[in-house]
Write a protein that holds these residues in place. Structure first.
Motif, PDB file in Angstrom:
ATOM      1  N   ASP A 158       0.808  -1.227   0.000  1.00  0.00           N
ATOM      2  CA  ASP A 158       0.000   0.000   0.000  1.00  0.00           C
ATOM      3  C   ASP A 158       0.841   1.278   0.000  1.00  0.00           C
ATOM      4  N   VAL A 159       2.139   1.174   0.343  1.00  0.00           N
ATOM      5  CA  VAL A 159       2.953   2.396   0.479  1.00  0.00           C
ATOM      6  C   VAL A 159       4.120   2.482  -0.496  1.00  0.00           C
ATOM      7  N   ILE A 160       4.532   1.340  -1.084  1.00  0.00           N
ATOM      8  CA  ILE A 160       5.625   1.386  -2.053  1.00  0.00           C
ATOM      9  C   ILE A 160       5.210   2.279  -3.236  1.00  0.00           C
ATOM     10  N   GLY A 161       6.060   3.234  -3.572  1.00  0.00           N
ATOM     11  CA  GLY A 161       5.769   4.152  -4.659  1.00  0.00           C
ATOM     12  C   GLY A 161       5.055   5.413  -4.224  1.00  0.00           C
ATOM     13  N   LYS A 162       4.666   5.477  -2.933  1.00  0.00           N
ATOM     14  CA  LYS A 162       4.001   6.681  -2.427  1.00  0.00           C
ATOM     15  C   LYS A 162       4.995   7.566  -1.697  1.00  0.00           C
ATOM     16  N   ARG A 163       4.678   8.852  -1.602  1.00  0.00           N
ATOM     17  CA  ARG A 163       5.570   9.799  -0.950  1.00  0.00           C
ATOM     18  C   ARG A 163       5.614   9.556   0.552  1.00  0.00           C
ATOM     19  N   TRP A 164       6.811   9.619   1.100  1.00  0.00           N
ATOM     20  CA  TRP A 164       7.019   9.397   2.531  1.00  0.00           C
ATOM     21  C   TRP A 164       6.225  10.397   3.363  1.00  0.00           C
ATOM     22  N   SER A 165       6.174  11.645   2.911  1.00  0.00           N
ATOM     23  CA  SER A 165       5.450  12.681   3.658  1.00  0.00           C
ATOM     24  C   SER A 165       3.945  12.472   3.624  1.00  0.00           C
ATOM     25  N   ASP A 166       3.444  11.682   2.658  1.00  0.00           N
ATOM     26  CA  ASP A 166       2.013  11.372   2.624  1.00  0.00           C
ATOM     27  C   ASP A 166       1.660  10.250   3.588  1.00  0.00           C
ATOM     28  N   ILE A 167       2.657   9.447   3.946  1.00  0.00           N
ATOM     29  CA  ILE A 167       2.428   8.317   4.852  1.00  0.00           C
ATOM     30  C   ILE A 167       2.646   8.727   6.301  1.00  0.00           C
ATOM     31  N   VAL A 168       3.675   9.564   6.545  1.00  0.00           N
ATOM     32  CA  VAL A 168       4.029   9.963   7.914  1.00  0.00           C
ATOM     33  C   VAL A 168       4.201  11.477   7.981  1.00  0.00           C
ATOM     34  N   THR A 169       3.595  12.093   9.014  1.00  0.00           N
ATOM     35  CA  THR A 169       3.782  13.513   9.293  1.00  0.00           C
ATOM     36  C   THR A 169       4.658  13.644  10.526  1.00  0.00           C
ATOM     37  N   ALA A 170       5.605  14.575  10.492  1.00  0.00           N
ATOM     38  CA  ALA A 170       6.536  14.762  11.615  1.00  0.00           C
ATOM     39  C   ALA A 170       6.143  16.004  12.413  1.00  0.00           C
ATOM     40  N   TYR A 171       6.262  15.882  13.756  1.00  0.00           N
ATOM     41  CA  TYR A 171       5.928  16.987  14.657  1.00  0.00           C
ATOM     42  C   TYR A 171       7.059  17.187  15.660  1.00  0.00           C
ATOM     43  N   ASP A 172       7.159  18.441  16.191  1.00  0.00           N
ATOM     44  CA  ASP A 172       8.122  18.704  17.268  1.00  0.00           C
ATOM     45  C   ASP A 172       7.431  18.535  18.610  1.00  0.00           C
TER      46      ASP A 172
END
Length: 374
Positions: A158-172
């Motif tokens: 489901d995630v191969i070929g998709k953008r990393w930022s679309d799968i995971v959001t980073a927060y401080d």
């Protein structure tokens, strides 16, 4: 000759040779050997050779034999030369064949070795406890191991070929979303550096499924042929480490507070006695002096250094000598009848141990009291 060639073309070889034989016989019968010899010289080679040789002079015959012999030698030499060239070519072909066979064998061995190494690498990646993924320059995921799938709550398909930022959001730590250009992948690729986020970085991931957790990660540029083609990220959920650190921090703060309270009680107790107290560490640094010490030694109440005490007591004793004696012997002793400003003092030197059993020395306590005459 021209007539012979014309007959040869129109009527064939047999008729042409028959005409030559008939003409020879007619000349021989009519004119004799002079004309017949000339006739034999001008007819084409290969016709009436026996008759030709019979009319040739000895010199001419020898000359022709030499020519034929030399021609045969030349042909033999040419044949030998060509044979050698052929043999050399055969050897070169054999060498090339052996080289090709060797290269094919090496290529096969290399391919098998590469397959083994790839299999081992895949096994390592698959069995890692940390999450691992590979992202290309387009920020698309090209590889994700089972641990990363579990941590992020996703499946590889489901995630191969998709953008990393679309799968995971980073927060401080304040809950602010980290901009794409500030994320570790972008920094690693842009600066060609290894980017590490540890427990203290307060870095959080929000997965595609909505799960939020603190992470520690290492992002390394992926280089092929001296060109950056992406990055490899290894990460793990550090929720337990984060919780443990918080617990430890709170416990340290609590114990520090208790120690300060205990220290305050001790200092208050020492200020309430009649004796003067000097507490030092193993480097002769004065850590504490109580109020009665100033009264006994008639010194103003302030923070005293060891050098100040040496100057104050220089006419009474060498305090440095006895300080080191206490440190070296690791035993308590007392000095009596010390004359200080027309008064007698008594001083107790006692080593301080962090661990009484192992004798781990951390300093010296010096107690000063005035001797009362009886």
């Amino acid at each position: 000759i021209l007539f012979y060639e014309k007959i040869l073309r129109n009527f064939g070889l047999k008729t042409a040779e028959s005409l030559v034989h008939h003409s020879f016989q007619k000349l021989k019968d009519t004119y004799g050997s002079d004309y017949t010899s000339y006739f034999l010289e001008i007819i084409p080679d290969g016709i009436m050779d026996k008759e030709r040789y019979g009319y040739l002079s000895r010199e001419e015959l020898e000359r022709r034999v030499v020519e034929i012999t030399q021609s045969e030698r030349d042909k033999r030499k040419l044949a030998e030369h060509l044979t050698k060239q052929l043999e050399q070519k055969i050897r070169e072909v054999d060498m090339q064949k052996n080289e090709i066979t060797h290269l094919l064998a090496e290529s096969q061995n290399l391919e098998e070795k590469l397959k083994d190494e790839t299999s081992q690498l895949n096994s390592i990646v698959e069995s890692m406890g940390e999450g691992l993924l590979v992202v290309d320059l387009a920020h698309k995921i090209t590889l994700i191991n089972p641990a990363a799938q579990t941590l992020l709550g996703v499946e590889a398909k489901d995630v191969i070929g998709k953008r990393w930022s679309d799968i995971v959001t980073a927060y401080d730590e304040k809950g602010n979303k980290i901009p794409l250009q500030e994320r570790s992948f972008a920094k690693s690729v842009h600066k060609n550096n290894i980017i590490v986020t540890n427990v203290d970085a307060n870095h959080y991931y929000k997965s595609y499924s909505g799960k939020i957790f603190p992470v520690a990660s290492t992002t390394t540029p992926l280089v092929t042929d001296n060109m950056i083609v992406g990055a490899v990220k290894v990460f793990q959920d550090i929720s337990q480490e984060k919780e443990s650190k918080t617990t430890i921090r709170k416990e340290v703060e609590r114990q520090t507070k208790e120690l300060r309270l205990q220290q305050a009680r001790i200092f208050a107790s020492l200020n309430s006695v009649e004796q003067g107290f000097i507490i030092t560490d193993t480097k002769a640094t004065v850590l504490f002096t109580n109020q009665p010490l100033s009264k006994i030694m008639k010194m103003p109440q302030r923070k005293w250094s060891f050098e100040d005490l040496c100057m104050q007591l220089k006419d009474t004793l060498d305090i440095v000598e006895f300080y080191h004696r206490c440190m070296n012997e690791k035993q308590a002793f007392v000095l009596k009848d010390l004359i200080y400003q027309a008064r007698k003092l008594r001083m107790f030197f006692t080593p301080i141990y962090l661990d009484e059993q192992n004798k781990s020395l951390i300093g010296v306590v010096i107690v000063v009291e005035e001797e009362i005459s009886t």
